[in-house]
Design an enzyme around this catalytic site. Structure first.
Site, PDB file in Angstrom:
ATOM      1  CG  LEU A 237      28.804  14.919  75.621  1.00 36.51           C
ATOM      2  CD1 LEU A 237      30.195  14.471  76.025  1.00 36.51           C
ATOM      3  CD2 LEU A 237      28.178  13.950  74.640  1.00 36.51           C
ATOM      4  CD  GLN A 290      22.676  21.558  72.822  1.00 38.98           C
ATOM      5  OE1 GLN A 290      22.430  20.682  73.635  1.00 38.98           O
ATOM      6  NE2 GLN A 290      23.174  21.293  71.614  1.00 38.98           N
ATOM      7  CB  CYS A 321      16.986  16.862  72.134  1.00 42.01           C
ATOM      8  SG  CYS A 321      16.659  15.857  73.606  1.00 42.01           S
ATOM      9  CE  LYS A 361      25.390  18.139  68.707  1.00 43.26           C
ATOM     10  NZ  LYS A 361      24.532  16.950  68.616  1.00 43.26           N
ATOM     11  CG  HIS A 391      24.273  13.206  65.556  1.00 41.40           C
ATOM     12  ND1 HIS A 391      23.778  12.840  66.791  1.00 41.40           N
ATOM     13  CD2 HIS A 391      24.921  12.119  65.091  1.00 41.40           C
ATOM     14  CE1 HIS A 391      24.095  11.575  67.041  1.00 41.40           C
ATOM     15  NE2 HIS A 391      24.793  11.124  66.020  1.00 41.40           N
ATOM     16  CG  ASN A 423      28.177  15.038  66.537  1.00 43.92           C
ATOM     17  OD1 ASN A 423      27.083  14.989  67.069  1.00 43.92           O
ATOM     18  ND2 ASN A 423      29.227  14.490  67.111  1.00 43.92           N
ATOM     19  N   GLY A 424      29.657  12.607  64.677  1.00 39.56           N
ATOM     20  CA  GLY A 424      29.212  11.217  64.663  1.00 39.56           C
ATOM     21  C   GLY A 424      30.315  10.208  64.408  1.00 39.56           C
ATOM     22  CG  ASP A 425      29.410   6.699  64.147  1.00 33.44           C
ATOM     23  OD1 ASP A 425      28.933   6.742  65.284  1.00 33.44           O
ATOM     24  OD2 ASP A 425      28.797   6.238  63.174  1.00 33.44           O
ATOM     25  NE  ARG A 449      27.950   7.445  70.479  1.00 31.16           N
ATOM     26  CZ  ARG A 449      27.712   6.417  69.674  1.00 31.16           C
ATOM     27  NH1 ARG A 449      27.389   5.239  70.193  1.00 31.16           N
ATOM     28  NH2 ARG A 449      27.798   6.549  68.364  1.00 31.16           N
TER      29      ARG A 449
END
Length: 577
Positions: A237, A290, A321, A361, A391, A423-425, A449
């Site tokens: 992050l 990363q 990104c 990623k 993601h 990855n996600g939510d 997040r």
């Protein structure tokens, strides 16, 4: 409390209207004020441990040499105890520490506690040494190894193209998708890169089989690769994924951590600020860095540097990104359409050191209506990647719309043996369980997040139950973060303000947490924002405030009053309600 949708493409957009014109809060607040202290007010290092007869050897030293003048301008201490002195027995910031009185003697000299041990190994690793920095700036570092693997990867690619042209019989070259032309790297001398191969290569032959004798020796006693299965991975992050925050997440049960995205060009040039992103705490038992770049030569050089000079368990390449500047320069998610460049990068970096896995990623693609990850995953596995994190959104979607876990499962099913990390939510253990049912082929889950909003999510998932920390417990977590920050960035004025800045950036996510017992329809969803509510006590109400000035008040409870003229604006517009 009933949570409302935050307007991320899922519902009500009226909250974004201003003067009858729809205006979504997205991107970064690029003109936000950033506090910078005057370096001319810093104390000279010759006086950092108190009064001394030693004189500064520099004729034009621009720092303060009047100790009493410095102490008068420094102001009162922020507290009675220095956490660094308490834990380590010695505070290297000496008289500049904002808690200095706890470790100064009657004459004002910095002292050492009885439990201080000079032979205690450091708790933080990596970063750049002065010797390495000089070598990189003078371009004296030996990159012949990575250049060799780049040439071998080019040989495989060119052979495949030639075979395909011969099969087609039309003489047309294989074309890749149009790519951005801008470059953010210095041109690489082709004469330096071209090297004779030890032996001709076949397309599917691992590059490591043609490595030098040193690599063969390491391969003979090869350490088993990292087991990426059934792990909870903390996402890399930017800004908020710093070392103190990762320490908090490790304490709550994160299995794998990764440093913030580091750009390859500053790394290869030996820039201290970029190298700071590779720092690792001893509690991070599985840790990776990363990388982000647009040129296979530079990326391979950065990967070699990390493998040879830093303590890392894996290296990750960011090809997801969405930042516009990086994309326009051909890095980040632009690499998903520059497949020839991506192939050279993955093949060469994967072969550098088999003991340090190279992972990738990515997002679903560039555009929302044109997903390409299902085509890239098998290719990346063939090229030698040890794992792929996917993601479930495209670059175009950024963080709007819900992550598409059905598509993540489609991509995971295409991998032969390579682990796929979804990855996600994910904000609670119900989300985790639901996503694992949707995507059974996914090996592990990465959380970003969700960990920023509630770092205890890792513990919730492992215990399969909701945790509802009180405001006191959450405040103590923030206090622990501040202590880790002072240890990492320093306990002088500069370190205190750095810690404050990163605490406030984190608070821009922390305030979004809705206490479980106050939810009308639990569990909370990640793309929902709470209505304004009163907490169970005043501290809980203050922690839920969307006003950044209230976040500053919280920081003052831990780090003292802010400097005169201090203002704070969150980095991301979506957090600056």
């Amino acid at each position: 409390i009933e949570a409302t949708n935050e307007g991320s493409g899922n519902g009500d957009a009226n909250k974004f209207q201003k003067n009858n014109k729809k205006e979504r809060k997205r991107g970064q607040n690029k003109n936000r004020p950033v506090y910078k202290d005057d370096r001319a007010t810093h104390l000279c290092n010759t006086l950092i441990n108190g009064p001394t007869d030693k004189k500064c050897a520099l004729e034009n030293c621009r720092y303060v040499h009047d100790l009493q003048q410095y102490l008068a301008a420094k102001g009162e201490d922020l507290g009675e105890k220095c956490v660094i002195f308490e834990t380590k027995g010695f505070c290297p910031r000496g008289v500049t520490c904002r808690f200095a009185k706890s470790h100064l003697d009657e004459e004002g000299r910095n002292i050492k506690a009885p439990h201080y041990d000079e032979n205690t190994p450091p708790s933080t690793f990596n970063g750049i040494t002065s010797e390495l920095q000089i070598k990189l700036r003078k371009r004296q570092y030996d990159f012949s190894k990575c250049k060799k693997f780049i040439r071998q990867a080019e040989s495989i690619r060119d052979k495949r193209k030639a075979d395909k042209q011969q099969e087609n019989g039309n003489g047309k070259e294989e074309k890749e998708v149009a790519e951005p032309e801008k470059q953010d790297v210095e041109p690489v001398n082709a004469n330096e890169v071209k090297m004779e191969l030890d032996e001709p290569l076949e397309e599917n032959k691992p590059l490591g089989s043609c490595a030098d004798d040193d690599t063969k020796g390491r391969d003979a006693v090869r350490v088993p690769p990292i087991d990426f299965k059934e792990k909870l991975v903390l996402s890399p992050l930017t800004t908020v994924g710093n070392l103190p925050f990762r320490r908090i997440c490790k304490e709550y049960g994160a299995d794998i951590t990764c440093g913030e995205m580091a750009c390859c060009v500053p790394l290869v040039k030996g820039m201290t600020q970029e190298w700071a992103l590779s720092k690792r705490h001893e509690s991070e038992d599985i840790f990776g860095v990363q990388l982000c770049g647009n040129n296979p030569n530079i990326i391979a050089q950065a990967a070699q540097l990390m493998q040879e000079t830093a303590k890392v368990d894996f290296i990750d390449l960011n090809i997801g990104c969405p930042i516009e500047l990086i994309y326009q320069q051909g890095g980040g998610s632009a690499l998903m359409r520059r497949t020839n460049i991506l192939e050279l990068t993955v093949r060469s970096c994967s072969a550098l050191n088999p003991q340090i896995p190279f992972t990738v990623k990515m997002r679903t693609g560039i555009y929302a209506d044109k997903s390409v990850a299902h085509d890239l995953v098998p290719l990346v596995e063939e090229w030698g990647a040890a794992a792929v994190t996917l993601h479930g959104r495209s670059r175009e979607q950024r963080y709007t719309r819900n992550a598409n876990w059905e598509y993540i499962e489609e991509c995971a099913a295409k991998a032969k043996q390579m682990p796929i990390i979804g990855n996600g939510d994910i904000l609670n253990f119900e989300d985790y369980t639901e996503k694992r049912k949707i995507a059974p082929h996914v090996s592990s889950v990465m959380i970003g997040r969700g960990a920023l909003i509630k770092p205890w999510i890792f513990q919730e998932i492992k215990e399969q139950k909701h945790l509802d920390p009180t405001s006191t417990e959450r405040f103590e977590m923030m206090r622990k973060y501040v202590n880790y920050g002072l240890e990492h960035w320093g306990s002088d004025t500069k370190g205190v303000e750095n810690t404050r800045r990163f605490l406030l950036e984190w608070q821009s996510f922390l305030y979004r947490y809705i206490p479980y017992d106050l939810m009308l329809n639990p569990p909370q969803k990640i793309n929902q924002r709470p209505q304004t509510f009163m907490g169970r006590d005043e501290m809980e109400t203050l922690m839920s405030s969307a006003n950044s000035q209230d976040w500053v008040k919280l920081s003052e409870m831990l780090l003292g009053r802010v400097p005169e003229g201090f203002t704070f604006v969150p980095k991301h517009k979506a957090n600056s309600y």
